[in-house]
Design an enzyme around this catalytic site. Sequence first.
Site, PDB file in Angstrom:
ATOM      1  N   SER A 128       5.049  26.545  31.771  1.00 34.70           N
ATOM      2  CA  SER A 128       6.263  26.028  31.142  1.00 34.70           C
ATOM      3  C   SER A 128       6.740  24.746  31.848  1.00 34.70           C
ATOM      4  O   SER A 128       6.011  23.759  31.885  1.00 34.70           O
ATOM      5  CB  SER A 128       7.338  27.113  31.134  1.00 34.70           C
ATOM      6  OG  SER A 128       8.417  26.763  30.312  1.00 34.70           O
ATOM      7  N   ASP A 199       4.681  30.551  20.429  1.00 32.84           N
ATOM      8  CA  ASP A 199       5.622  30.208  21.497  1.00 32.84           C
ATOM      9  C   ASP A 199       6.950  29.763  20.871  1.00 32.84           C
ATOM     10  O   ASP A 199       7.000  28.768  20.153  1.00 32.84           O
ATOM     11  CB  ASP A 199       5.042  29.089  22.364  1.00 32.84           C
ATOM     12  CG  ASP A 199       5.782  28.913  23.680  1.00 32.84           C
ATOM     13  OD1 ASP A 199       7.016  29.095  23.705  1.00 32.84           O
ATOM     14  OD2 ASP A 199       5.123  28.587  24.686  1.00 32.84           O
ATOM     15  N   HIS A 232       5.790  32.900  24.700  1.00 35.51           N
ATOM     16  CA  HIS A 232       6.000  32.137  25.932  1.00 35.51           C
ATOM     17  C   HIS A 232       5.750  33.038  27.149  1.00 35.51           C
ATOM     18  O   HIS A 232       6.668  33.385  27.895  1.00 35.51           O
ATOM     19  CB  HIS A 232       7.414  31.567  25.950  1.00 35.51           C
ATOM     20  CG  HIS A 232       7.584  30.411  26.898  1.00 35.51           C
ATOM     21  ND1 HIS A 232       6.913  29.219  26.754  1.00 35.51           N
ATOM     22  CD2 HIS A 232       8.339  30.275  28.021  1.00 35.51           C
ATOM     23  CE1 HIS A 232       7.254  28.391  27.727  1.00 35.51           C
ATOM     24  NE2 HIS A 232       8.116  29.021  28.509  1.00 35.51           N
TER      25      HIS A 232
END
Length: 258
Positions: A128, A199, A232
């Site tokens: 991320s 995501d 995610h």
Amino acid sequence: MSYNNSSASSGSGTARRTFEFGRTHVVRPKANHQATIVWLHGLGDNGSSWSQLLETLPLPNIKWICPTAPTRPVAIFGGFPCTAWFDGGDISENAPDDMEGLNASAAHIANLLSTEPPNIRLGVGGFSMGAATALYSATCHALGRYRDGNAYPVNLSAVVALSGWLPCSRTLKNQIEGSHEALRRAAALPLFLCHGLADDVVAFRQGEQSAQTLSQAGFRNLIFRSYNGLGHYTVPEETDEVCSWLTANLGLEGFRLN
């Protein structure tokens, strides 16, 4: 550890922020030490959580360094303070880039790698916001400098980015094309990008656009993997591919995934 990012402008008396980085966790290699990778956590996380996962991977020749980002107010959370490698209010190509925060984090990573033995291959990876910072470090390596003009001091051999995006993407192509050395370094650096199609935090199109921008800017040794149904987070299929890719690109001994 703190990094005080001094101004690159001559005669500037503007005060710069000092960033206090959190605790660094280290996973020692279980066999012959061949590579060291700094691994960067996501927004609001810390180095400890990733060190526990990395310790379980079948990569006995890698030393993992897992730093913790500074705690700072973050615009995307309305100014609420949390651990973050840089500030950001939006994940898009049009969002303003926190150059001071990015340069401070990239310098902290480089400092961690700079004390490794000369025969050890060096890499950066992350998830991320950590992946975004890893990709920013890749561009600093190619350019040979941070965006404030200071020299980038380490030679990277691999960069991994999971569920991330590329900061400073708008100007990258022109900057790299302006230097033969930058083009050479970009073409030689292996990059492995992974992103989930489901995501809902960093949209898949952002990861895909970042891979395209890097490729167009001269990063020829780039692989972009997509995963159906992945949100995610990470899954064993993804980490298995990362292990295989690192083993191949860093020339590691020890266990190999089939």
